[in-house]
Design a protein around this motif. Sequence first.
Motif, PDB file in Angstrom:
ATOM      1  N   ALA A  22       0.857  -1.181   0.000  1.00 39.55           N
ATOM      2  CA  ALA A  22       0.000   0.000   0.000  1.00 39.55           C
ATOM      3  C   ALA A  22       0.897   1.236   0.000  1.00 39.55           C
ATOM      4  O   ALA A  22       2.090   1.159   0.285  1.00 39.55           O
ATOM      5  N   ASP A  23       0.291   2.355  -0.317  1.00 38.19           N
ATOM      6  CA  ASP A  23       1.034   3.630  -0.301  1.00 38.19           C
ATOM      7  C   ASP A  23       2.245   3.628  -1.225  1.00 38.19           C
ATOM      8  O   ASP A  23       3.309   4.131  -0.872  1.00 38.19           O
ATOM      9  N   LEU A  24       2.099   3.049  -2.413  1.00 40.56           N
ATOM     10  CA  LEU A  24       3.165   3.161  -3.403  1.00 40.56           C
ATOM     11  C   LEU A  24       3.022   4.520  -4.076  1.00 40.56           C
ATOM     12  O   LEU A  24       2.126   4.739  -4.886  1.00 40.56           O
ATOM     13  N   ARG A  25       3.888   5.437  -3.720  1.00 37.72           N
ATOM     14  CA  ARG A  25       3.772   6.820  -4.192  1.00 37.72           C
ATOM     15  C   ARG A  25       4.519   6.989  -5.503  1.00 37.72           C
ATOM     16  O   ARG A  25       5.722   6.734  -5.579  1.00 37.72           O
ATOM     17  N   GLU A  26       3.776   7.395  -6.510  1.00 38.75           N
ATOM     18  CA  GLU A  26       4.349   7.609  -7.833  1.00 38.75           C
ATOM     19  C   GLU A  26       4.284   9.097  -8.187  1.00 38.75           C
ATOM     20  O   GLU A  26       3.725   9.905  -7.442  1.00 38.75           O
ATOM     21  N   ALA A  27       4.854   9.434  -9.333  1.00 38.34           N
ATOM     22  CA  ALA A  27       4.932  10.841  -9.712  1.00 38.34           C
ATOM     23  C   ALA A  27       3.560  11.472  -9.899  1.00 38.34           C
ATOM     24  O   ALA A  27       3.398  12.684  -9.719  1.00 38.34           O
ATOM     25  N   ASN A  28       2.555  10.664 -10.242  1.00 33.50           N
ATOM     26  CA  ASN A  28       1.219  11.232 -10.485  1.00 33.50           C
ATOM     27  C   ASN A  28       0.154  10.608  -9.578  1.00 33.50           C
ATOM     28  O   ASN A  28      -1.025  10.602  -9.924  1.00 33.50           O
ATOM     29  N   GLY A  29       0.567  10.087  -8.401  1.00 27.25           N
ATOM     30  CA  GLY A  29      -0.445   9.576  -7.498  1.00 27.25           C
ATOM     31  C   GLY A  29       0.036   8.437  -6.630  1.00 27.25           C
ATOM     32  O   GLY A  29       1.239   8.272  -6.389  1.00 27.25           O
ATOM     33  N   VAL A  30      -0.923   7.638  -6.150  1.00 30.92           N
ATOM     34  CA  VAL A  30      -0.652   6.578  -5.181  1.00 30.92           C
ATOM     35  C   VAL A  30      -1.329   5.284  -5.646  1.00 30.92           C
ATOM     36  O   VAL A  30      -2.449   5.307  -6.165  1.00 30.92           O
ATOM     37  N   ILE A  31      -0.642   4.160  -5.452  1.00 25.48           N
ATOM     38  CA  ILE A  31      -1.211   2.839  -5.732  1.00 25.48           C
ATOM     39  C   ILE A  31      -1.426   2.111  -4.404  1.00 25.48           C
ATOM     40  O   ILE A  31      -0.529   2.067  -3.559  1.00 25.48           O
ATOM     41  N   HIS A  32      -2.625   1.547  -4.218  1.00 25.82           N
ATOM     42  CA  HIS A  32      -2.910   0.655  -3.098  1.00 25.82           C
ATOM     43  C   HIS A  32      -3.324  -0.691  -3.678  1.00 25.82           C
ATOM     44  O   HIS A  32      -4.282  -0.766  -4.456  1.00 25.82           O
ATOM     45  N   SER A  33      -2.641  -1.760  -3.304  1.00 28.92           N
ATOM     46  CA  SER A  33      -3.079  -3.095  -3.716  1.00 28.92           C
ATOM     47  C   SER A  33      -4.317  -3.480  -2.912  1.00 28.92           C
ATOM     48  O   SER A  33      -4.419  -3.187  -1.723  1.00 28.92           O
ATOM     49  N   THR A  34      -5.272  -4.139  -3.569  1.00 30.64           N
ATOM     50  CA  THR A  34      -6.460  -4.637  -2.877  1.00 30.64           C
ATOM     51  C   THR A  34      -6.631  -6.126  -3.176  1.00 30.64           C
ATOM     52  O   THR A  34      -6.161  -6.629  -4.194  1.00 30.64           O
ATOM     53  N   ASN A  35      -7.346  -6.818  -2.276  1.00 28.33           N
ATOM     54  CA  ASN A  35      -7.528  -8.258  -2.459  1.00 28.33           C
ATOM     55  C   ASN A  35      -8.919  -8.604  -3.001  1.00 28.33           C
ATOM     56  O   ASN A  35      -9.381  -9.733  -2.885  1.00 28.33           O
ATOM     57  N   GLY A  36      -9.582  -7.628  -3.600  1.00 25.19           N
ATOM     58  CA  GLY A  36     -10.889  -7.859  -4.206  1.00 25.19           C
ATOM     59  C   GLY A  36     -11.153  -6.846  -5.303  1.00 25.19           C
ATOM     60  O   GLY A  36     -10.391  -5.877  -5.476  1.00 25.19           O
ATOM     61  N   ILE A  37     -12.211  -7.067  -6.057  1.00 26.56           N
ATOM     62  CA  ILE A  37     -12.587  -6.196  -7.178  1.00 26.56           C
ATOM     63  C   ILE A  37     -13.771  -5.326  -6.768  1.00 26.56           C
ATOM     64  O   ILE A  37     -14.718  -5.813  -6.157  1.00 26.56           O
ATOM     65  N   SER A  38     -13.685  -4.043  -7.090  1.00 26.50           N
ATOM     66  CA  SER A  38     -14.761  -3.100  -6.776  1.00 26.50           C
ATOM     67  C   SER A  38     -15.576  -2.872  -8.040  1.00 26.50           C
ATOM     68  O   SER A  38     -15.085  -2.303  -9.024  1.00 26.50           O
ATOM     69  N   LEU A  39     -16.822  -3.314  -8.023  1.00 24.02           N
ATOM     70  CA  LEU A  39     -17.660  -3.284  -9.229  1.00 24.02           C
ATOM     71  C   LEU A  39     -18.644  -2.128  -9.213  1.00 24.02           C
ATOM     72  O   LEU A  39     -19.246  -1.828  -8.184  1.00 24.02           O
ATOM     73  N   PRO A  40     -18.867  -1.506 -10.362  1.00 24.32           N
ATOM     74  CA  PRO A  40     -19.946  -0.523 -10.484  1.00 24.32           C
ATOM     75  C   PRO A  40     -21.248  -1.225 -10.881  1.00 24.32           C
ATOM     76  O   PRO A  40     -21.260  -2.398 -11.230  1.00 24.32           O
ATOM     77  N   LYS A  41     -22.320  -0.478 -10.827  1.00 23.10           N
ATOM     78  CA  LYS A  41     -23.576  -0.983 -11.382  1.00 23.10           C
ATOM     79  C   LYS A  41     -23.505  -0.820 -12.890  1.00 23.10           C
ATOM     80  O   LYS A  41     -23.232   0.264 -13.399  1.00 23.10           O
ATOM     81  N   LEU A  42     -23.767  -1.902 -13.605  1.00 24.21           N
ATOM     82  CA  LEU A  42     -23.700  -1.876 -15.067  1.00 24.21           C
ATOM     83  C   LEU A  42     -25.110  -1.946 -15.637  1.00 24.21           C
ATOM     84  O   LEU A  42     -25.994  -2.595 -15.079  1.00 24.21           O
ATOM     85  N   GLY A  43     -25.316  -1.291 -16.776  1.00 21.64           N
ATOM     86  CA  GLY A  43     -26.586  -1.376 -17.454  1.00 21.64           C
ATOM     87  C   GLY A  43     -27.640  -0.447 -16.908  1.00 21.64           C
ATOM     88  O   GLY A  43     -27.448   0.274 -15.968  1.00 21.64           O
TER      89      GLY A  43
END
Length: 218
Positions: free
Chosen positions: A197-218
């Motif tokens: 977590a907190d991988l700081r890059e030049a244009n932001g931050v990366i956090h690894s997650t152990n699941g997928i976050s889904l939107p409502k589709l359709g």
Amino acid sequence: MRSTLLTLTAGFIALPALASAQTTAPASSAPTTAPATGTASAPGTTTAPQAAPAAPAAAPAPATPAATTTIVQALPSVPAHTTLVRLITAAKLDAQLGGPGPFTLFAPNDDAFARLPAGTLDTLLAPANVASLTTILKNHVVAGAITSDQLKAQIAAGGGTATLNTLSGQPLVATIDNGSILLTDAVGNKSYIDKPADLREANGVIHSTNGISLPKLG
């Protein structure tokens, strides 16, 4: 085309229960305490306390160099995220995630994608479903660079919850569960910020997650 999209949507309707059952909070290790040591004195005698040796002057911490790689450049070197890199490339989101940002990317690891129903990834990668794939991936991206400490502060300030507006236009709700940050998406699917977590890059931050976050589709 219509049948393909219906199949895709049906697969994601079934996913929240599957992923919720298999996504668990990251394990935390309990701190260890060093046993106390000392020398016992004979009864009736007094032992003069010994002065502790002076601690050496601490050397100044070296400055952390600023990151020079963008989120999309750094992600291929993050262990266990090859599937996400493949999907970002297929959706042509690499140009956006390589832009000035800043962004916060909640990056599902390979195990999270491995729990998808059989054939879902192939469906997502079909040219006819690029729009759905793009929406799903944008559901993992928030404008602004947010570290885990900053997110915990937002959760505390919000009385236990923080709502994050993703680039998909749909929210992620962040809470604390057993000391870990839990993300709940618009369909009730849950994932935890994992390591790294907190991988700081030049244009932001990366956090690894152990699941997928889904939107409502359709």
